[in-house]
Design a protein around this motif. Structure first.
Motif, PDB file in Angstrom:
ATOM      1  N   LEU B  93       0.895  -1.208  -0.102  1.00  0.00           N
ATOM      2  CA  LEU B  93      -0.094  -0.064   0.088  1.00  0.00           C
ATOM      3  C   LEU B  93       0.740   1.364   0.003  1.00  0.00           C
ATOM      4  O   LEU B  93       0.464   2.312  -0.705  1.00  0.00           O
ATOM      5  CB  LEU B  93      -0.978   0.039   1.199  1.00  0.00           C
ATOM      6  CG  LEU B  93      -2.032  -1.148   1.100  1.00  0.00           C
ATOM      7  CD1 LEU B  93      -2.832  -1.063   2.612  1.00  0.00           C
ATOM      8  CD2 LEU B  93      -2.983  -0.474   0.136  1.00  0.00           C
ATOM      9  N   SER B  94       1.939   1.282   0.654  1.00  0.00           N
ATOM     10  CA  SER B  94       2.838   2.398   0.994  1.00  0.00           C
ATOM     11  C   SER B  94       3.929   2.682  -0.558  1.00  0.00           C
ATOM     12  O   SER B  94       4.278   3.712  -0.729  1.00  0.00           O
ATOM     13  CB  SER B  94       3.446   2.343   2.181  1.00  0.00           C
ATOM     14  OG  SER B  94       4.159   1.156   2.416  1.00  0.00           O
ATOM     15  N   TYR B  95       3.988   1.631  -1.033  1.00  0.00           N
ATOM     16  CA  TYR B  95       4.770   1.724  -2.148  1.00  0.00           C
ATOM     17  C   TYR B  95       4.587   2.725  -3.053  1.00  0.00           C
ATOM     18  O   TYR B  95       5.425   3.722  -3.513  1.00  0.00           O
ATOM     19  CB  TYR B  95       4.999   0.471  -2.971  1.00  0.00           C
ATOM     20  CG  TYR B  95       5.920   0.441  -4.085  1.00  0.00           C
ATOM     21  CD1 TYR B  95       7.168   0.211  -3.937  1.00  0.00           C
ATOM     22  CD2 TYR B  95       5.651   0.594  -5.597  1.00  0.00           C
ATOM     23  CE1 TYR B  95       8.291  -0.054  -4.739  1.00  0.00           C
ATOM     24  CE2 TYR B  95       6.602   0.525  -6.461  1.00  0.00           C
ATOM     25  CZ  TYR B  95       7.969   0.359  -6.036  1.00  0.00           C
ATOM     26  OH  TYR B  95       8.743   0.350  -7.081  1.00  0.00           O
ATOM     27  N   PRO B  96       3.381   3.070  -3.593  1.00  0.00           N
ATOM     28  CA  PRO B  96       3.285   4.392  -4.490  1.00  0.00           C
ATOM     29  C   PRO B  96       3.558   5.725  -3.864  1.00  0.00           C
ATOM     30  O   PRO B  96       4.018   6.747  -4.523  1.00  0.00           O
ATOM     31  CB  PRO B  96       1.482   4.115  -4.853  1.00  0.00           C
ATOM     32  CG  PRO B  96       1.229   2.857  -4.827  1.00  0.00           C
ATOM     33  CD  PRO B  96       2.265   2.292  -3.522  1.00  0.00           C
ATOM     34  N   LYS B 138      -8.930  -6.345  -3.814  1.00  0.00           N
ATOM     35  CA  LYS B 138      -9.098  -5.189  -2.908  1.00  0.00           C
ATOM     36  C   LYS B 138      -7.898  -4.423  -2.584  1.00  0.00           C
ATOM     37  O   LYS B 138      -7.703  -3.290  -2.659  1.00  0.00           O
ATOM     38  CB  LYS B 138      -9.683  -5.616  -1.709  1.00  0.00           C
ATOM     39  CG  LYS B 138     -11.049  -6.084  -1.730  1.00  0.00           C
ATOM     40  CD  LYS B 138     -11.837  -5.974  -0.475  1.00  0.00           C
ATOM     41  CE  LYS B 138     -11.480  -7.133   0.350  1.00  0.00           C
ATOM     42  NZ  LYS B 138     -12.075  -7.568   1.721  1.00  0.00           N
ATOM     43  N   LEU B 139      -6.492  -5.432  -2.394  1.00  0.00           N
ATOM     44  CA  LEU B 139      -5.347  -4.686  -2.083  1.00  0.00           C
ATOM     45  C   LEU B 139      -4.992  -3.670  -3.447  1.00  0.00           C
ATOM     46  O   LEU B 139      -4.740  -2.606  -3.523  1.00  0.00           O
ATOM     47  CB  LEU B 139      -4.597  -5.384  -1.642  1.00  0.00           C
ATOM     48  CG  LEU B 139      -2.821  -4.986  -1.471  1.00  0.00           C
ATOM     49  CD1 LEU B 139      -3.051  -3.950  -0.371  1.00  0.00           C
ATOM     50  CD2 LEU B 139      -2.200  -6.166  -0.936  1.00  0.00           C
ATOM     51  N   ALA B 140      -4.916  -4.504  -4.323  1.00  0.00           N
ATOM     52  CA  ALA B 140      -4.640  -3.866  -5.807  1.00  0.00           C
ATOM     53  C   ALA B 140      -5.490  -2.573  -5.806  1.00  0.00           C
ATOM     54  O   ALA B 140      -4.939  -1.312  -6.473  1.00  0.00           O
ATOM     55  CB  ALA B 140      -4.839  -4.765  -6.868  1.00  0.00           C
ATOM     56  N   LEU B 141      -6.606  -2.565  -5.631  1.00  0.00           N
ATOM     57  CA  LEU B 141      -7.541  -1.561  -5.701  1.00  0.00           C
ATOM     58  C   LEU B 141      -7.372  -0.114  -4.810  1.00  0.00           C
ATOM     59  O   LEU B 141      -7.205   0.973  -5.327  1.00  0.00           O
ATOM     60  CB  LEU B 141      -9.145  -1.769  -5.551  1.00  0.00           C
ATOM     61  CG  LEU B 141     -10.248  -0.780  -5.538  1.00  0.00           C
ATOM     62  CD1 LEU B 141      -9.920   0.114  -6.996  1.00  0.00           C
ATOM     63  CD2 LEU B 141     -11.592  -1.128  -5.522  1.00  0.00           C
ATOM     64  N   ALA B 142      -7.038  -0.596  -3.530  1.00  0.00           N
ATOM     65  CA  ALA B 142      -6.679   0.413  -2.594  1.00  0.00           C
ATOM     66  C   ALA B 142      -5.190   0.858  -2.856  1.00  0.00           C
ATOM     67  O   ALA B 142      -5.079   2.106  -2.904  1.00  0.00           O
ATOM     68  CB  ALA B 142      -6.675  -0.375  -1.087  1.00  0.00           C
ATOM     69  N   ARG B 143      -4.358   0.160  -3.355  1.00  0.00           N
ATOM     70  CA  ARG B 143      -3.105   0.594  -3.812  1.00  0.00           C
ATOM     71  C   ARG B 143      -3.157   1.642  -4.827  1.00  0.00           C
ATOM     72  O   ARG B 143      -2.426   2.748  -5.048  1.00  0.00           O
ATOM     73  CB  ARG B 143      -2.021  -0.619  -4.205  1.00  0.00           C
ATOM     74  CG  ARG B 143      -0.636  -0.245  -4.295  1.00  0.00           C
ATOM     75  CD  ARG B 143       0.179  -1.286  -4.960  1.00  0.00           C
ATOM     76  NE  ARG B 143      -0.577  -1.806  -5.877  1.00  0.00           N
ATOM     77  CZ  ARG B 143       0.085  -3.559  -6.197  1.00  0.00           C
ATOM     78  NH1 ARG B 143       0.878  -4.011  -5.437  1.00  0.00           N
ATOM     79  NH2 ARG B 143      -0.581  -4.069  -7.287  1.00  0.00           N
ATOM     80  N   ALA B 144      -4.138   1.260  -5.980  1.00  0.00           N
ATOM     81  CA  ALA B 144      -4.092   2.242  -7.018  1.00  0.00           C
ATOM     82  C   ALA B 144      -4.798   3.430  -6.736  1.00  0.00           C
ATOM     83  O   ALA B 144      -4.683   4.611  -7.252  1.00  0.00           O
ATOM     84  CB  ALA B 144      -4.986   1.537  -8.062  1.00  0.00           C
ATOM     85  N   LEU B 145      -5.719   3.416  -5.613  1.00  0.00           N
ATOM     86  CA  LEU B 145      -6.281   4.855  -5.280  1.00  0.00           C
ATOM     87  C   LEU B 145      -5.520   5.658  -4.226  1.00  0.00           C
ATOM     88  O   LEU B 145      -5.918   6.683  -4.018  1.00  0.00           O
ATOM     89  CB  LEU B 145      -7.543   4.394  -4.471  1.00  0.00           C
ATOM     90  CG  LEU B 145      -8.767   3.877  -5.503  1.00  0.00           C
ATOM     91  CD1 LEU B 145      -9.982   3.532  -4.537  1.00  0.00           C
ATOM     92  CD2 LEU B 145      -8.996   5.301  -6.508  1.00  0.00           C
TER      93      LEU B 145
END
Ligand SMILES: Nc1ncnc2c1ncn2[C@@H]1O[C@H](COP(=O)(O)OP(=O)(O)OP(=O)(O)O)[C@@H](O)[C@H]1O
Ligand SMILES: [Mg+2]
Lengths: 234, 236
Positions: B93-96, B138-145
């Motif tokens: 999550l914090s990567y971006p 869900k994780l991919a979506l949260a990371r994208a947002l």
């Protein structure tokens, strides 16, 4: 058979009496190869990852050259480094010939292509997995390389260990550029060569067992370090 | 709310791979707000069109232009099979945010908040590749947002999910839409399209067959192919 038994015995006594010469030689072996592996990793790991993420015209050629460099005969590397560092050579003024530094330079040249090549193979796989995500996130080239090196670190430790294995057992190059000078550039492998030449097989074998033990110890220690850090396989 | 990236305009845009035409020529303009859904059967070119709009596929001929030059930096993409980095949920999550150079303290709080929003707050330290399929999505979506993109692409985000997981994802998407994120997503789930879409782009074999407001599309499809697709017939 008898000689091997004597070698085991000699190694045993060398160790339990904590022979000072042996300790010095073994430490120098470690120091030279560990330093060389660290420098070679600093060069080889990012270079391998860079080759994985970068598309350029001569990429295939560069990979082929890298793989060919992996097979460089150490003796030839030693000879070339010798010529470069010898008094009349281009770097003669530095006075590095027959010093541990010269041995480190030779080992870096021998070990770096191996580390870079293994690093390239493993980061390439990871890059295939991450490619779309990192492009989508607009990661800079350097950020991509850092990410691949970090997330692929377990395979990269193996790459460094392979480099260590090649360096610690290498004799041809360091013999030429180091000169096997007692209390200056003598290391385990050159000492073994010397004792074998003198016909002292027991001592040579004893040193050989110490060398094997050292290589094993470094491998095991590294694996344990990377294991304590991981919480489970990905 | 004004979205600086839009409109995106495609004029005769074609994507080729090894000389073969995958999609196009496509004429399409996306503007305004809300959720655009790209509908179509397998192999219609939905993924390819989304990737081309995000700059992941090169447009071989024709034009594809966003309103500003470096539009991709303000977009995010959720891939058909989620890409999980070999890191913990928290680090994914914090990567971006780290890439964007945010301060360390902000990064962790933002990542924790994002994890809570998708119910993964108890799995922060679990390696992301070990999550279940729905959790990964869900994780991919949260990371994208997490970097608050102006445009969010999703490629069949619910393709392998069950009802409850789909509902959770759709709730996150509705929230993102309410926050002003322009959403462009593909699906071949007609029910999902009915629930979410403000606008429909209907594709068959690499071409856009029909576009328009969702309601009109569902109530009175103009083309026989669209009507057949809505009817559940097999469209090729
Ligand atoms: N790299 C590629 N090389 C060759 N053909 C490709 C490549 N990628 C996609 N295609 C082809 O392009 C066409 C469109 O593919 P695309 O993945 O965009 O379809 P889609 O609408 O997303 O399908 P699905 O619903 O199955 O995900 C397909 O016929 C596919 O086989
Ligand atoms: Mg697809």
């Amino acid at each position: 058979m008898n000689e091997i038994a004597q070698g085991v015995e000699a190694a045993f006594w060398l160790l339990v009496t904590f022979d000072r010469d042996l300790a010095e030689i073994a430490l120098r072996s470690l120091q030279v190869t560990v330093t060389a592996v660290l420098i070679a990793s600093l060069i080889g790991l990012p270079f391998g990852a860079w080759l994985a993420v970068r598309r350029f015209r001569y990429r295939r050629l560069a990979i082929a050259v890298l793989n060919a460099l992996m097979g460089l005969p150490p003796v030839v590397v030693g000879l070339i480094v010798y010529l470069l560092l010898s008094r009349s050579g281009p770097f003669g003024v530095l006075g590095l010939l027959f010093t541990p530094t010269a041995m480190i330079i030779a080992q870096v040249i021998i070990v770096a292509p191996l580390i870079a090549s293994i690093a390239h193979q493993s980061t390439r796989e990871l890059w295939a997995e991450y490619h779309d995500l990192l492009i989508s996130l607009n990661a800079s080239r350097w950020q991509r390389i850092k990410t691949l090196l970090w997330d692929g670190r377990r395979a990269l430790i193996t790459a460094a260990l392979a480099g260590f294995g090649r360096g610690i057992g290498e004799v041809g190059a360091i013999m030429i550029v180091g000169g096997n000078i007692d209390h200056a550039t003598r290391v385990l492998t050159t000492a073994i060569a010397l004792e074998t030449g003198k016909g002292d097989f027991a001592l040579a074998l004893g040193l050989g067992f110490v060398l094997i033990g050292l290589a094993l110890a470094v491998n095991i220690a590294t694996h344990m370090l990377s294991r304590t850090e991981r919480e489970g396989k990905w | 709310m004004v979205n600086a990236l839009l409109p995106v305009v495609l004029r005769g845009a074609v994507v080729r791979k090894r000389g073969q035409r995958l999609v196009g020529p496509i004429d399409l303009t996306l503007d305004g707000q809300g959720i655009t859904i790209i509908l179509g059967p397998n192999g219609a070119g939905k993924t390819t069109l989304l990737r081309a709009m995000h700059g992941l596929e090169r447009v071989a001929s024709g034009r594809l232009e966003w309103a500003i030059p470096d539009a991709q930096a303000h977009q995010a993409f959720v891939f058909q099979t989620p890409i999980m980095m070999r890191r913990s949920v928290l680090d994914n999550l914090s990567y971006p945010l780290r890439l964007a150079g945010r301060a360390q303290s902000d990064v962790v709080t933002a990542a924790q908040d994002a994890a809570r929003a998708i119910g993964l707050q108890d799995k922060l330290n679990l390696p992301a590749p070990r999550l279940s399929g729905g959790e990964k999505q869900k994780l991919a979506l949260a990371r994208a947002l997490i970097c608050a993109p102006q445009v969010l692409f999703l490629d069949e985000p619910c393709a392998s999910l069950d009802g409850p997981a789909t509902r959770e994802i759709e709730a996150v998407l509705q929230q993102a839409k309410a926050d002003g994120t322009r959403i462009i997503m593909s699906t071949h789930d007609i029910g999902q399209a009915r629930r979410l879409a403000d606008e429909i782009v209907f594709m068959v074999s690499g071409r856009v067959v029909q576009t328009g407001p969702a309601q009109a599309f569902f109530e009175a499809p103009e083309t026989t192919q669209a009507a057949a697709f809505l009817n559940g017939d097999i469209v090729e």
